[in-house]
Design a protein around this motif. Structure first.
Motif, PDB file in Angstrom:
ATOM      1  N   UNK A 427     128.046  13.384  11.218  1.00  0.00           N
ATOM      2  CA  UNK A 427     128.148  12.705  10.263  1.00  0.00           C
ATOM      3  C   UNK A 427     127.232  13.161   9.256  1.00  0.00           C
ATOM      4  N   UNK A 428     126.248  13.890   9.499  1.00  0.00           N
ATOM      5  CA  UNK A 428     125.061  14.611   8.838  1.00  0.00           C
ATOM      6  C   UNK A 428     125.329  16.231   8.750  1.00  0.00           C
ATOM      7  N   UNK A 429     126.193  16.698   8.085  1.00  0.00           N
ATOM      8  CA  UNK A 429     126.280  18.278   7.980  1.00  0.00           C
ATOM      9  C   UNK A 429     125.074  19.005   7.421  1.00  0.00           C
ATOM     10  N   UNK A 430     124.096  18.228   6.465  1.00  0.00           N
ATOM     11  CA  UNK A 430     122.687  19.027   6.455  1.00  0.00           C
ATOM     12  C   UNK A 430     121.734  19.114   7.730  1.00  0.00           C
ATOM     13  N   UNK A 431     121.983  18.240   8.489  1.00  0.00           N
ATOM     14  CA  UNK A 431     121.002  18.061   9.683  1.00  0.00           C
ATOM     15  C   UNK A 431     121.496  19.228  10.429  1.00  0.00           C
TER      16      UNK A 431
END
Length: 502
Positions: A427-431
């Motif tokens: 759910x968090x591509x940046x992470x």
């Protein structure tokens, strides 16, 4: 057909060879290697050195003469007037690998070899990845050599004796003699018939391995489909009680059984390479669970003899794979009764109507695992349930993910499933991108430290020494951090001084 009769080569060329007589140089001899023909031609050429002869005959530029994939097939083909394909098939080891290599890969390697491009064959056949080193010797059978001298006037190198790591003659079943391979020199086996005393006879397993290796080469078989090959091996495992009641392979038992079968039968270097070099202990179970990968033909022969007794029995199974029994009979019957077509049809109908996987599996009276497998085969989307996580737990997990911790360790510390952690991560591509960068930096720092320690430990550091002692770190940095690597390394030694000893 030109021939040389009773020429004292030792007298002519300073003792390089005893006598070569009645020896035709207009064609390759039966089962003769390409290198052997070159050696015969070079020894009676009249030129002062091997290098002079190779330069005149091949336009030689330093290629390895004794390679199993020789780079000078085109020139030899033109000299003897034989079709390149015939030379590759009858005077090279390439057919030995053919049955266990994908057809397109083999064709590409064959085409490259026929053009003199031999280097790629090692990678295309995964020979380096299989960790079976190329032998460092040339082998000959003393009895075959005596027959050669009697029949054609010269002992020469046979393809049958150069098959990888085959240490016994498939015809006389005695241990092969060997001399060290020379990269740039031409040599033939001893030209004096030796006595039969002191010859080592092959054991039954060693004899079968030598004969099966020769048969595999001489039959020039077509590639065996990987799925068919897997089915044949499963049949052999079932026949040897190496398949459990649920149809899975007894991997540990198979590996132990295979090791015990070949211990004291194989050369130590080969045994260690096959059974001692892999930390994952994936051989031989990767034949079943990575069946589309490519493996060295010798690895296949070891398994074939262990499971089937001989190559001929294995080939009988290849001729009719659809009638093979790959699982215990009671397991096959149980599966057929439990998952019949009516149950499968009901399951598919419920899934397509929107029923959950667990409800559909219960309605059809099948396991959830089977229902999942059928859904995937029929492109039916599966709605997976995420494990419930409170906001505080989600925050802690995200913080740990940002720090680059492994999902397995996070799941263990937070007492939740790994899939729940990974689902949160998606759910968090940046992470996800941050974690990739963190892994890269960690890897980079490890390799930088290794190079620095190496430089500090050397009295006179050079680029070559760093590459030699820290090859893994050097290669990684060269690919991913070249600018730092070149700044850290000492200045290059002037070319004129590079051969000095430090």
């Amino acid at each position: 057909m030109a021939s040389i009769v009773c020429i004292d080569v030792a007298a002519l060329f300073g003792g390089r060879m005893a006598f070569i007589r009645n020896c035709s140089l207009s064609a390759l001899l039966p089962n003769e290697t390409i290198y052997s023909w070159l050696a015969r031609a070079g020894l009676i050429s009249g030129l002062a050195t091997d290098h002079d002869f190779l330069l005149v005959r091949l336009g030689y530029t330093g290629q390895q003469l004794t390679s199993i994939f020789p780079p000078f097939i085109v020139q030899v083909s033109q000299s003897v007037g034989l079709d390149i394909n015939e030379i590759i098939t009858k005077h090279g080891v390439l057919p030995f690998f053919k049955p266990f290599i994908r057809s397109d890969t083999f064709k590409n390697a064959h085409d490259n070899l026929s053009k003199g491009l031999c280097v790629d064959s090692y990678n295309q056949f995964s020979l380096l990845a299989n960790r079976i080193p190329e032998p460092t010797v040339l082998s000959y059978c003393s009895k075959c050599a005596a027959q050669d001298i009697k029949n054609v006037g010269v002992a020469y190198w046979h393809v049958a004796h150069q098959l990888p790591w085959i240490n016994y003659c498939p015809f006389h079943l005695i241990k092969l003699e060997a001399i060290k391979r020379e990269r740039k020199l031409l040599a033939l086996p001893p030209q004096v018939a030796s006595e039969d005393k002191g010859l080592t006879q092959a054991s039954l397993k060693q004899a079968r391995l030598a004969q099966d290796a020769y048969a595999l080469w001489s039959l020039n078989l077509e590639a065996i489909d990987s799925d068919v090959l897997r089915k044949i091996y499963l049949h052999g495992l079932n026949a040897n009680n190496l398949v459990c009641n649920y149809g899975s392979v007894r991997q540990g038992k198979w590996q132990t059984s295979l090791k015990e079968y070949w211990v004291n039968e194989l050369p130590k270097g080969l045994f260690d390479a096959v059974f001692g070099g892999s930390k994952s202990n994936s051989y031989p179970s990767n034949f079943i669970y990575q069946s589309h990968a490519q493996f060295h033909s010798l690895k296949h022969l070891l398994v074939i003899q262990h499971l089937f007794g001989s190559l001929s029995e294995f080939l009988k199974c290849c001729s009719n794979p659809n009638q093979l029994n790959v699982r215990p009979d009671h397991v096959i019957n149980d599966v057929f009764e439990r998952v019949n077509p009516e149950k499968t049809d009901l399951l598919l109908k419920q899934l397509r109507n929107g029923m959950s996987m667990r409800q559909a599996a219960k309605r059809a009276n099948v396991s959830v695992g089977y229902a999942k497998s059928i859904a995937m085969q029929n492109n039916i989307r599966i709605h997976r349930r995420a494990q419930f996580l409170f906001a505080t737990e989600r925050k802690q997990i995200l913080s740990r993910l940002k720090a680059g911790e492994l999902t397995t360790s996070i799941a263990k510390e937070m007492e939740c499933s790994q899939s729940a952690v990974e689902q949160l991560l998606t759910q968090f591509p940046d992470i996800k991108e941050l974690r990739i960068q963190l892994r890269f930096e960690k890897q980079r720092d490890i390799h930088r430290s290794a190079v620095k320690e190496c430089l500090n430990s050397l009295e006179i550091p050079t680029c070559g020494k760093v590459q030699k002692f820290q090859r893994s770190a050097y290669t990684w940095l060269f690919k991913h951090d070249k600018e730092w690597l070149y700044k850290a390394l000492p200045e290059a030694i002037p070319r004129i001084n590079r051969r000095r000893v430090y």
